[in-house]
Design a protein around this motif. Structure first.
Motif, mmCIF file in Angstrom:
data_model
loop_
_atom_site.group_PDB
_atom_site.id
_atom_site.type_symbol
_atom_site.label_atom_id
_atom_site.label_comp_id
_atom_site.label_asym_id
_atom_site.label_seq_id
_atom_site.Cartn_x
_atom_site.Cartn_y
_atom_site.Cartn_z
ATOM 1 N N ALA A 18 0.812 -1.220 0.000
ATOM 2 C CA ALA A 18 0.000 0.000 0.000
ATOM 3 C C ALA A 18 0.841 1.264 0.000
ATOM 4 C CB ALA A 18 -0.935 0.002 1.203
ATOM 5 N N GLY A 19 2.145 1.138 0.074
ATOM 6 C CA GLY A 19 2.985 2.311 -0.048
ATOM 7 C C GLY A 19 3.621 2.791 1.234
ATOM 8 N N SER A 20 3.463 2.046 2.320
ATOM 9 C CA SER A 20 4.073 2.485 3.569
ATOM 10 C C SER A 20 5.558 2.165 3.617
ATOM 11 C CB SER A 20 3.356 1.846 4.759
ATOM 12 O OG SER A 20 3.499 0.451 4.703
ATOM 13 N N GLY A 21 6.039 1.369 2.692
ATOM 14 C CA GLY A 21 7.472 1.085 2.591
ATOM 15 C C GLY A 21 7.839 -0.285 3.085
ATOM 16 N N CYS A 22 8.647 -0.966 2.321
ATOM 17 C CA CYS A 22 9.065 -2.311 2.704
ATOM 18 C C CYS A 22 10.035 -2.295 3.871
ATOM 19 C CB CYS A 22 9.669 -3.032 1.513
ATOM 20 S SG CYS A 22 8.434 -3.528 0.309
ATOM 21 N N SER A 23 10.712 -1.192 4.110
ATOM 22 C CA SER A 23 11.599 -1.136 5.270
ATOM 23 C C SER A 23 10.788 -1.286 6.552
ATOM 24 C CB SER A 23 12.409 0.149 5.283
ATOM 25 O OG SER A 23 11.562 1.269 5.399
ATOM 26 N N LEU A 24 9.579 -0.758 6.579
ATOM 27 C CA LEU A 24 8.705 -0.929 7.737
ATOM 28 C C LEU A 24 8.395 -2.404 7.938
ATOM 29 C CD1 LEU A 24 6.842 0.097 9.984
ATOM 30 C CD2 LEU A 24 5.069 0.385 8.243
ATOM 31 N N LEU A 25 8.054 -3.083 6.866
ATOM 32 C CA LEU A 25 7.753 -4.509 6.944
ATOM 33 C C LEU A 25 8.966 -5.281 7.438
ATOM 34 C CD1 LEU A 25 5.935 -6.938 6.413
ATOM 35 C CD2 LEU A 25 6.710 -6.904 4.048
ATOM 36 N N GLU A 26 10.125 -4.987 6.908
ATOM 37 C CA GLU A 26 11.340 -5.677 7.333
ATOM 38 C C GLU A 26 11.629 -5.426 8.804
ATOM 39 O OE1 GLU A 26 14.443 -4.483 4.668
ATOM 40 O OE2 GLU A 26 13.413 -5.340 2.934
ATOM 41 N N ASN A 27 11.426 -4.200 9.273
ATOM 42 C CA ASN A 27 11.653 -3.877 10.687
ATOM 43 C C ASN A 27 10.673 -4.611 11.600
ATOM 44 O OD1 ASN A 27 13.741 -2.189 9.967
ATOM 45 N ND2 ASN A 27 12.503 -0.341 10.055
ATOM 46 N N VAL A 28 9.426 -4.699 11.188
ATOM 47 C CA VAL A 28 8.429 -5.418 11.990
ATOM 48 C C VAL A 28 8.785 -6.896 12.056
ATOM 49 C CG1 VAL A 28 6.017 -6.159 12.090
ATOM 50 C CG2 VAL A 28 6.561 -3.770 11.635
ATOM 51 N N ILE A 29 9.188 -7.462 10.936
ATOM 52 C CA ILE A 29 9.573 -8.878 10.930
ATOM 53 C C ILE A 29 10.793 -9.096 11.816
ATOM 54 C CG2 ILE A 29 10.479 -10.745 9.488
ATOM 55 C CD1 ILE A 29 8.609 -9.704 7.264
ATOM 56 N N GLU A 30 11.769 -8.200 11.722
ATOM 57 C CA GLU A 30 12.959 -8.307 12.575
ATOM 58 C C GLU A 30 12.583 -8.294 14.049
ATOM 59 O OE1 GLU A 30 16.225 -5.556 12.090
ATOM 60 O OE2 GLU A 30 16.225 -5.927 9.932
ATOM 61 N N LYS A 31 11.731 -7.365 14.430
ATOM 62 C CA LYS A 31 11.330 -7.261 15.831
ATOM 63 C C LYS A 31 10.467 -8.453 16.245
ATOM 64 C CE LYS A 31 11.923 -2.404 16.566
ATOM 65 N NZ LYS A 31 13.140 -2.498 17.331
ATOM 66 N N THR A 32 9.717 -9.002 15.300
ATOM 67 C CA THR A 32 8.878 -10.156 15.603
ATOM 68 C C THR A 32 9.722 -11.365 15.957
ATOM 69 O OG1 THR A 32 7.151 -9.365 14.091
ATOM 70 C CG2 THR A 32 7.073 -11.688 14.712
ATOM 71 N N ILE A 33 10.780 -11.599 15.203
ATOM 72 C CA ILE A 33 11.573 -12.809 15.433
ATOM 73 C C ILE A 33 12.736 -12.598 16.398
ATOM 74 C CG2 ILE A 33 10.941 -13.824 13.232
ATOM 75 C CD1 ILE A 33 13.609 -13.010 12.124
ATOM 76 N N ASP A 34 12.982 -11.375 16.817
ATOM 77 C CA ASP A 34 14.082 -11.095 17.741
ATOM 78 C C ASP A 34 13.670 -11.489 19.165
ATOM 79 O OD1 ASP A 34 16.148 -10.126 19.267
ATOM 80 O OD2 ASP A 34 16.087 -8.096 18.444
ATOM 81 N N PRO A 35 14.337 -12.495 19.748
ATOM 82 C CA PRO A 35 13.943 -12.942 21.092
ATOM 83 C C PRO A 35 14.294 -11.941 22.196
ATOM 84 C CG PRO A 35 15.859 -14.173 20.338
ATOM 85 C CD PRO A 35 15.418 -13.302 19.197
#
Length: 93
Positions: A18-35
């Motif tokens: 939708a245009g919010s940027g893939c860097s946002l998605l990558e950051n959310v995924i990083e934080k999701t899997i970071d223990p």
């Protein structure tokens, strides 16, 4: 619980598209899997995407799923996500 994870993983790529940027998605995924990221830190990070207490509870449960996994499982998940985003089909969008 599996349904919650599927829904979260389905919604995040749409935010990127939708245009919010893939860097946002990558950051959310990083934080999701970071223990090392706690549920509270995670909830604060994606607070802009939650609008109700119910959604916050779902986010907590989603993060808890990843906190319960071994480092090997988290590494495999990260590798799977990289494979998906580097695939030909993802680059179409």
């Amino acid at each position: 619980m599996k349904l919650v994870m599927v829904l979260m993983l389905a919604v995040l790529p749409l935010c990127c598209y939708a245009g919010s940027g893939c860097s946002l998605l990558e950051n959310v995924i990083e934080k999701t899997i970071d223990p090392t990221v706690s549920k509270e830190e995670y909830r604060d990070y994606i607070q802009a995407f939650t609008q109700s207490k119910t959604e916050e509870n779902v986010v907590d449960e989603f993060k808890q799923c990843f906190l319960q996994q071994s480092n090997e499982t988290l590494a495999n998940f990260e590798q799977m996500m990289q494979t998906i985003y580097n695939s030909v089909f993802c680059k179409i969008f």
